[in-house]
Write a protein that holds these residues in place. Structure first.
Motif, PDB file in Angstrom:
ATOM      1  N   ARG A 166     -12.730 -21.731  85.699  1.00  0.00           N
ATOM      2  CA  ARG A 166     -13.160 -22.603  86.795  1.00  0.00           C
ATOM      3  C   ARG A 166     -13.559 -23.983  86.275  1.00  0.00           C
ATOM      4  O   ARG A 166     -13.221 -25.007  86.889  1.00  0.00           O
ATOM      5  N   ASP A 170     -11.707 -27.433  87.327  1.00  0.00           N
ATOM      6  CA  ASP A 170     -12.438 -28.593  87.863  1.00  0.00           C
ATOM      7  C   ASP A 170     -12.197 -29.842  87.013  1.00  0.00           C
ATOM      8  O   ASP A 170     -12.008 -30.945  87.540  1.00  0.00           O
ATOM      9  N   ARG A 175      -7.761 -27.929  92.878  1.00  0.00           N
ATOM     10  CA  ARG A 175      -8.569 -27.562  94.033  1.00  0.00           C
ATOM     11  C   ARG A 175      -8.998 -26.101  93.907  1.00  0.00           C
ATOM     12  O   ARG A 175      -8.171 -25.221  93.689  1.00  0.00           O
ATOM     13  N   THR A 176     -10.280 -25.847  94.055  1.00  0.00           N
ATOM     14  CA  THR A 176     -10.805 -24.487  94.024  1.00  0.00           C
ATOM     15  C   THR A 176     -11.305 -24.117  95.412  1.00  0.00           C
ATOM     16  O   THR A 176     -12.187 -24.779  95.961  1.00  0.00           O
ATOM     17  N   PHE A 193      -7.218 -21.211  92.653  1.00  0.00           N
ATOM     18  CA  PHE A 193      -7.106 -22.447  91.889  1.00  0.00           C
ATOM     19  C   PHE A 193      -5.697 -22.989  92.117  1.00  0.00           C
ATOM     20  O   PHE A 193      -4.713 -22.360  91.727  1.00  0.00           O
TER      21      PHE A 193
END
Length: 214
Positions: A166, A170, A175-176, A193
């Motif tokens: 993650r 980022d 885009r999460t 993700f």
């Protein structure tokens, strides 16, 4: 779809720590994912063999359309058993054994020695992670889904591995999206993700990431 690379992976020292859960937890997950195919293969094989054998015996002693129907049914069951057997073989061949983060992307090493890579800059990049709380305070179960290749089964990764993934997503502008499935204390949490939409005029296409450990 990320381009598969048929190659032997570099050594662990070069790649760093894998995201994949240690062998014991991975083996338990593997047995659980393989169980439906194993049960189906065995059940269809037994039912098909018994039915076909009874149909042959009935056809010898008293030939009739019923014997032919039972024989056809037994044949279908045996075909289904063979299909389950091939599915199990495919799952085992594509079982992820290692997963690594690079500055340029993510690498998955499969049981058969093949490697899948996805670059952070690839507009087709998309991975899923599913998190289910453990029972009685046990460590959460985290599964990684490689959406760019449907043949790859879900693979267990560590909670630390998910945090690293993650953070890297980022840092590289992916885009999460987070969502929950079901309710209660053991509701599953999902994360997607995905690469952001390409800028206007930017060509859609991916490049194979170079191996540079992060």
């Amino acid at each position: 779809m990320a381009e598969p690379v048929v190659a032997r992976p570099s050594t662990s020292a070069e790649l760093g720590e894998s995201l994949i859960h240690p062998d014991a937890a991975s083996a338990r997950m593997r047995r659980r994912l393989e169980r439906p195919a194993q049960v189906g293969r065995y059940g269809f094989a037994v039912l098909g063999s018994v039915t076909a054998g009874a149909a042959v015996a009935l056809g010898i002693t008293a030939p009739s359309p019923i014997a032919d129907a039972f024989l056809a049914f037994g044949g279908v069951m045996l075909l289904l058993a063979f299909a389950q057997h091939r599915l199990l073989q495919r799952t085992r061949a594509h079982w992820p054994s290692q997963a690594y983060l690079w500055k340029e992307g993510v690498e998955i090493v499969l049981e058969n020695g093949d490697v899948r890579v996805a670059g952070w800059e690839d507009p087709r990049f998309v991975l899923d992670a599913y998190v289910r709380p453990g029972r009685d305070g046990a460590e959460p179960e985290v599964l990684l889904g490689w959406r760019m290749d449907g043949k790859l089964p879900l693979c267990p990764i560590t909670s630390v591995g998910l945090d690293r993934l993650r953070a890297a997503a980022d840092a590289h502008g992916l885009r999460t999206t987070e969502y929950r499935s079901g309710g209660g204390a053991r509701a599953m949490r999902g994360l997607e993700f995905r690469a952001p939409p390409p800028a206007p005029g930017r060509p859609v296409g991916g490049t194979r990431p170079k191996r540079t450990a992060s």
